[in-house]
Scaffold this active site. Sequence first.
Site, short mmCIF file in Angstrom:
data_model
loop_
_atom_site.label_atom_id
_atom_site.label_comp_id
_atom_site.label_asym_id
_atom_site.label_seq_id
_atom_site.Cartn_x
_atom_site.Cartn_y
_atom_site.Cartn_z
CG ASP A 211 -1.82 1.21 1.26
OD1 ASP A 211 -1.38 2.31 0.90
OD2 ASP A 211 -3.00 1.03 1.61
CG HIS A 212 1.23 4.45 -3.05
ND1 HIS A 212 -0.04 4.13 -3.44
CD2 HIS A 212 1.30 5.79 -3.09
CE1 HIS A 212 -0.71 5.24 -3.71
NE2 HIS A 212 0.07 6.27 -3.50
CG HIS A 274 -4.36 4.59 -0.27
ND1 HIS A 274 -3.45 3.56 -0.35
CD2 HIS A 274 -4.61 4.95 -1.56
CE1 HIS A 274 -3.15 3.33 -1.62
NE2 HIS A 274 -3.85 4.14 -2.38
C1 BG6 Z 1 -3.97 4.87 -5.90
C2 BG6 Z 1 -5.34 4.98 -6.49
O1 BG6 Z 1 -3.89 3.75 -5.04
O2 BG6 Z 1 -3.69 6.03 -5.15
C3 BG6 Z 1 -5.46 6.21 -7.36
O3 BG6 Z 1 -5.63 3.82 -7.26
C4 BG6 Z 1 -5.05 7.44 -6.58
O4 BG6 Z 1 -6.79 6.37 -7.85
C5 BG6 Z 1 -3.70 7.23 -5.92
O5 BG6 Z 1 -4.99 8.53 -7.49
C6 BG6 Z 1 -3.37 8.39 -4.99
O6 BG6 Z 1 -2.05 8.27 -4.57
P1 BG6 Z 1 -1.22 9.56 -4.13
O7 BG6 Z 1 0.10 9.02 -3.70
O8 BG6 Z 1 -1.14 10.46 -5.34
O9 BG6 Z 1 -1.99 10.19 -3.02
#
Ligand code: BG6
Length: 523
Positions: A211-212, A274
């Site tokens: 989960d980044h 997230h």
């Molecule tokens: C991803 C989603 O996991 O996270 C995207 O699939 C979203 O829809 C993105 O835009 C948001 O990531 P960040 O790091 O830009 O907040």
Amino acid sequence: MSAEPHLVEDEGGSLTALLEVEDTTVQVDDGVARRPEPLALVVFGASGDLAHRKILPALAQLVERGSLDDHVAVVGVARSEWTDEEFRAMCRKLTPAGSSGAWEALVEGFRYVAGDYGDDATFSTLATVLDELDETRGTSGNRMYYLATVPAVFGQVARSLAAHGGSEPGRGGTFARLVVEKPFGSDLASAQELDAELHQAFREDQIFRIDHYMGKETVQNVLALRFANSIFEPVWNRRYVDHVQVTVAESLGVEHRGGFYETAGALRDIVQNHVMQVLALTLMEPPSTMDAGGIRDEKVKLLRSVVVPDPDEAVNNVVRAQYGAGIVGGEDVPAYRAEEGVDPVSETETYVAMHLLVDNWRWAGVPVYVRTGKRLATRATEVSMVFQRPPHLPFAGKLARDLRPDTLTLRIQPDEGISLCFGAKVPGPAFKVRTVAMDFSYADAFPGGTAEAYERLLLDAMGGDATLFIRSDEVDQAWEIVAPIQQAFSEGEPPLARYRAGSWGPIEADRLVEGGGRQWRNP
Ligand code: BG6
């Protein structure tokens, strides 16, 4: 040197804490100390968007920074009929600005296997290539497989790898790991099915679910704020906190991913993963150890306590909405239904707001409001702890008209930092009080910048540290939380609300928090 903080009022009336500490330029950890062992990194979906936008650029940065062993080799696997040289040419285009040449040198040894994921030959060719790399590049039998493909083939790839001996280290190696991208299923049942498939081929301790958000420095800083300080924990509970707000706002729309987004919606795309991860770190109990077991145990415990009040009445506690046409950043943007790949009568939600409760000793009765949406006024992810009002205000009502509740806001992105809003006397003869802000900015305190989330996560997976990765019980628990809402959505409840692109979401979301005089804190 001792630090004497002093407060300075800026033009907007906010107070900025200037902390004169000798070393304000503390350098960020460049990861050199955590150099992983030699290994072969196999990227499935190597010709795809994720590999191109995130994984390979992150790898390039790690290489340029000297964070990786020279004996790291990359094998791309995908259906595109590329040769080794075509894959290398694509990778060369990702050379970071100011490169020392290290990335291009490493790319020379990259290999590519073209093939279908359902075809046995793909995996036997891969096994041969990996053996060759052990000989020629010194990868020592260690393997890390990165599934950057559509989720539909995760199980199949894992099984085929195992059938060709890939779930065990090669000769002389010590590990074989599987890195899996989200989404992990589309509901609890499919997540459990996927896990069962993966577990047929790899043990849980070999699986690294990404989960980044967990790779973001400011998400990890939630742990530092809470557990490296003594002043916050005593007030981090129902006795002092009136309510909690979590916002994950995006100004972008669905870009070119309309087709995918139609099957996901905001609940699956952001809330289940997230939002739940950020919530868990913010509200969990202190872990006994800051390692994979300690932190993940506490996160799961917290997630087990999260409930949607009155699941039968999602209509009262959940808002779902979709954006119409509007203006974002001065540009006209189309309605969701007019986006490429989207059904013109789509009922998919691009916005969700929810009232949750955490049914445990620390948080009982404290409303937790979360919201996320695409095409909102600005991009901002933040968590706010909104504290209770003082029991008695010894000022005449009109003198404290501009006083809002004390609020601690953790700005996760952009403008990473923390601000504490509290009441201060407005200079002058009357005893007027007004809310001001004391700010900590990451960029000012750590001018060296922070690594991209994927760099951190890649390095951790290569080093075998699972702390920032999602354990299977966490995934299940997060699906359990959203299950009643998924159920309600599938029955058309609550009715799909509308909001204008570029706004802060639908009016229904304001009503959700208005009880008790609360309001969303718009960044
Ligand atoms: C991803 C989603 O996991 O996270 C995207 O699939 C979203 O829809 C993105 O835009 C948001 O990531 P960040 O790091 O830009 O907040």
